[in-house]
Design a protein around this motif. Sequence first.
Motif, mmCIF file in Angstrom:
data_model
loop_
_atom_site.group_PDB
_atom_site.id
_atom_site.type_symbol
_atom_site.label_atom_id
_atom_site.label_comp_id
_atom_site.label_asym_id
_atom_site.label_seq_id
_atom_site.Cartn_x
_atom_site.Cartn_y
_atom_site.Cartn_z
ATOM 1 N N GLN A 144 0.813 -1.217 0.000
ATOM 2 C CA GLN A 144 0.000 0.000 0.000
ATOM 3 C C GLN A 144 0.840 1.257 0.000
ATOM 4 N N ARG A 147 6.507 2.389 2.974
ATOM 5 C CA ARG A 147 6.734 1.929 4.333
ATOM 6 C C ARG A 147 6.165 0.510 4.512
ATOM 7 N N GLU A 151 7.967 -3.051 5.572
ATOM 8 C CA GLU A 151 7.499 -3.835 6.724
ATOM 9 C C GLU A 151 7.136 -5.259 6.301
ATOM 10 N N PRO A 195 -1.507 -9.575 6.210
ATOM 11 C CA PRO A 195 -2.745 -8.801 6.191
ATOM 12 C C PRO A 195 -2.446 -7.316 6.110
ATOM 13 N N PRO A 204 -6.882 -2.366 3.498
ATOM 14 C CA PRO A 204 -6.117 -3.463 4.078
ATOM 15 C C PRO A 204 -6.963 -4.720 4.266
ATOM 16 N N LYS B 407 -5.769 10.274 4.071
ATOM 17 C CA LYS B 407 -4.680 9.307 3.863
ATOM 18 C C LYS B 407 -3.868 9.694 2.627
ATOM 19 N N TYR B 436 -13.751 -3.785 3.292
ATOM 20 C CA TYR B 436 -13.891 -2.330 3.424
ATOM 21 C C TYR B 436 -14.468 -1.759 2.128
ATOM 22 N N GLU B 440 -10.585 3.570 4.134
ATOM 23 C CA GLU B 440 -10.142 4.306 5.336
ATOM 24 C C GLU B 440 -11.344 4.704 6.201
ATOM 25 N N ALA B 490 -0.074 -7.034 13.579
ATOM 26 C CA ALA B 490 -1.336 -7.484 13.004
ATOM 27 C C ALA B 490 -1.161 -8.784 12.230
ATOM 28 N N ALA B 491 0.054 -9.049 11.764
ATOM 29 C CA ALA B 491 0.264 -10.260 10.962
ATOM 30 C C ALA B 491 -0.050 -11.513 11.782
ATOM 31 N N ASP B 494 -3.528 -13.201 11.683
ATOM 32 C CA ASP B 494 -3.932 -13.954 10.507
ATOM 33 C C ASP B 494 -3.130 -15.248 10.375
#
Lengths: 363, 517
Positions: A144, A147, A151, A195, A204, B407, B436, B440, B490-491, B494
């Motif tokens: 996205q 950065r 990651e 994710p 996301p 964003k 989503y 955002e 967050a990974a 999942d």
Amino acid sequence: MIGLVVNPVAGLGGSVGLKGTDGLVEQARALGAVPHAHERAALALRQLPPDLPIACAGGDMGETSMLLAGREPTLVVGAAIDGTQSTAADTCAAVAALAAAGVELILFAGGDGTARDVCSTVGDTIVALGIPAGVKIQSATFAQSPRAAGELAAAWYVGRRRERVAEVVDLDDSGMAHGRVGPRLYGALRVPLGPGLVAGTKSPSNDEDQATVSGIADRVAERTQGTTLLLGCGTTLAAVGAALGLQTSLLGVDLVRNGAVVVHDGSEAELLAALTDDGADIVVTPIGGQGFVLGRGNQQLSPAVLRRAGIGRLTVVATPAKLAALGGRPLLVDTGDEATDSELRGWHKLVTGYDEETIYRVE
Amino acid sequence: MTAQFQQARWNEPLLSDIGTPGERGFIPSAPEAEIVARVPDTLSGIPASFQRAEPPRLPEVAQPQLMRHFMRLSQETMGNDVAVDFGLGTCTMKYSPKVNEHLVRLPEVSGLHPLQHVDTVQGILEILWRLEQMLCAISGLDRFTLQPPSGSAAVYTNASIVRAYHRSRGEGEQRNEIISSIFSHPCDQSGPYSAGYKIVQLYPGPNGYPEVDALKAALSDRTAGIVITNPEDTGIYNPHIKEFTRLVHEAGGLCVYDQANANGMMGIARAKEAGFDLCHFNMHKTFSSPHNGMGPAMGASGVREDLVRFLPAPVVEKRGDRFELDWNRPDSIGKIRSFVGNAQIAVRSYSWILALGPDGIREVAETAVLNANYLAALLREVPGMSQPFPTSNTPLEQFRWSLEGFKEETGVGSSDLSRNLSDYGLQPVFTSHHPYLVPEPITPEPAESFSKDDLDTFGNAFLDIARRAQADPDDVINGPYNNACRRIDAAALDDPDRWVPSSRAERTRNRTPVKGD
């Protein structure tokens, strides 16, 4: 080792209002465009642990970004390339050199054109991930943000290495002459799975869900067992082929009959020749972010082919992630024949899961 | 505005990692000689295959250490009694009055056992029956079951009733599709799916709610019914809802209203008049019982007269002055859960509704809608904040807006902004269910129990974070700073390989298993 390649002219066109940079570098520069791909690549590099070994392409195709990020490359492949002179061939050469050096993941900074170059060079033999720096970002192979790319690459490298297949989509330049410019699928890359990181869609949560794809594939396979089947392009439909136990083409249209691929990646003429009076079920999925299901990237499914197969036998499949990425816009058809298009317009019942359908408008 | 919150930060080990072998929190007295004489061997009646060879590896911790452990963990959490907690839209984090906690701790409630003879539980049965009458009045439907232990269980209950209805008419096999909408709560799809239905989804039209024509395209002789919320998660009310229910009925289906969150509607409009045949309420979302962290809850399912025979058994019946449990229900879908419903939840909700009365219930809805619209007016000032369906009507009790523009400008997304709210002593705001559709997203829901000061605090904090993000995106991306933890990985959420649901699993996965595991 992670490999880095930067397309130093990526994004040039966009900053001066062009629709891309491919073949337009000089024009963009003349309009005053300033390159920023280095900075975006450096931003991604700063997210990588300091001790992680990185190989990069020479000069403006990698080294410059490493310098910006304050990183010492473990290895530099190829000669120093001057950013003002770089071409797609240089990208391909750099990617091939990184692959030969044994990198386990290729980070590439660029746009859809760059993703195409990476894909045409290594295909899915090496894991790759795009740092978004280009004008056109329709492919699902990009993180996205720069950065997020850093990651995700770091998480993949040090963690449990899970990947998924992501489509490389770019504008179809072959349609340019006929004024029918649209997205086309050029292949697929293996990208790190995580994710919230791989884009291609706007959010996301909209990462393509592999379980949903196999659910869709199983449902379509069950439904079309024993019928003649015209299978369009894309990873979702390749999964349908796999569910039928067949090796179908990713980029082309196949005709399946009696459990066998009769026409592989067929032209309009080949498909027409293979169709009989019994017609065929037609299965397609939207390619790219604009929502085209017919008329872009799958022109083989011409009005004549659609009529011979039976227009009423069209099934559109799509993951909920793809639909969400449309942001409420309808799916589109533009076969070049108004009568065909108008028959296709209206509400369709899309297959969006094994036991899930979605009512969606096609215009 | 400056951040004003500092959370405790403990480097607290797992419970299984504190204490020493042999340490005890409580040592019961040895049984008296008379008891030992009468029951010499308590284990002899249990088959050997059911007996452990090794004792379970329970934590061995003294009481003070145990108390400290849980107090420290509690200091590292947010919640309604610590923070202004209305961020979690669609879930409704309203205040639960403490007086109701006193009621449920009375021995008459806390000492109840579900297997008591009905003669000894007339009081709680009367409360259950009266609560049911209240829910009938609020929905317009004819009977309710209080048995389902959650909202999703209530949706499953209603889907099962829809199935029983079609089976009773010989159409059970043919009608195998449930229509829902993508902005309805996800359990409106997963509940019927679990009950064996195929799901047909409707996407929002230009005004944010599904179009009548889309519904027409979805209907067929395979339609068993529709299960939807209204207003949907977006807070947008579908004004064509009566047309929807009419068309579904015309196609032979039933209409199920997810009113889990009825905060924008109760006392104002009812399921019955909108043409629904079934509905459900979540006691914790609408009638103020605590959420209980996935613990015991209550999803009350209601039906119209001709569907009553399908309700799960038992139901509470009033016969004269006496309350009884009716188990003799040959057409029932069976039981969704044992017994008649969580008594403590029922007492809290009954007390809450009784305290408010009909006018108060309506005022709750009006206040919730007013609060949401006041907050919306405050958040409209955030640069780059947009309303995804600008032509839609005014949102009711919640709203889903987009920070896509913000964003694009700053690189700082809605989850980054949200996370930083906790530095201001505010609960982070909910983004959205998946997928989503609104990029955002944020979905705040300031229910009736929050004051204008609370709303102003939230609005000002949000604006302050947005200003900080514009000045220095990394400042916000790296936040929050004053919390027990900052950003979580967050990974891991999942990745089943990294979930550790119990201390035993943790030992098995990360260390060498020991005896007793």
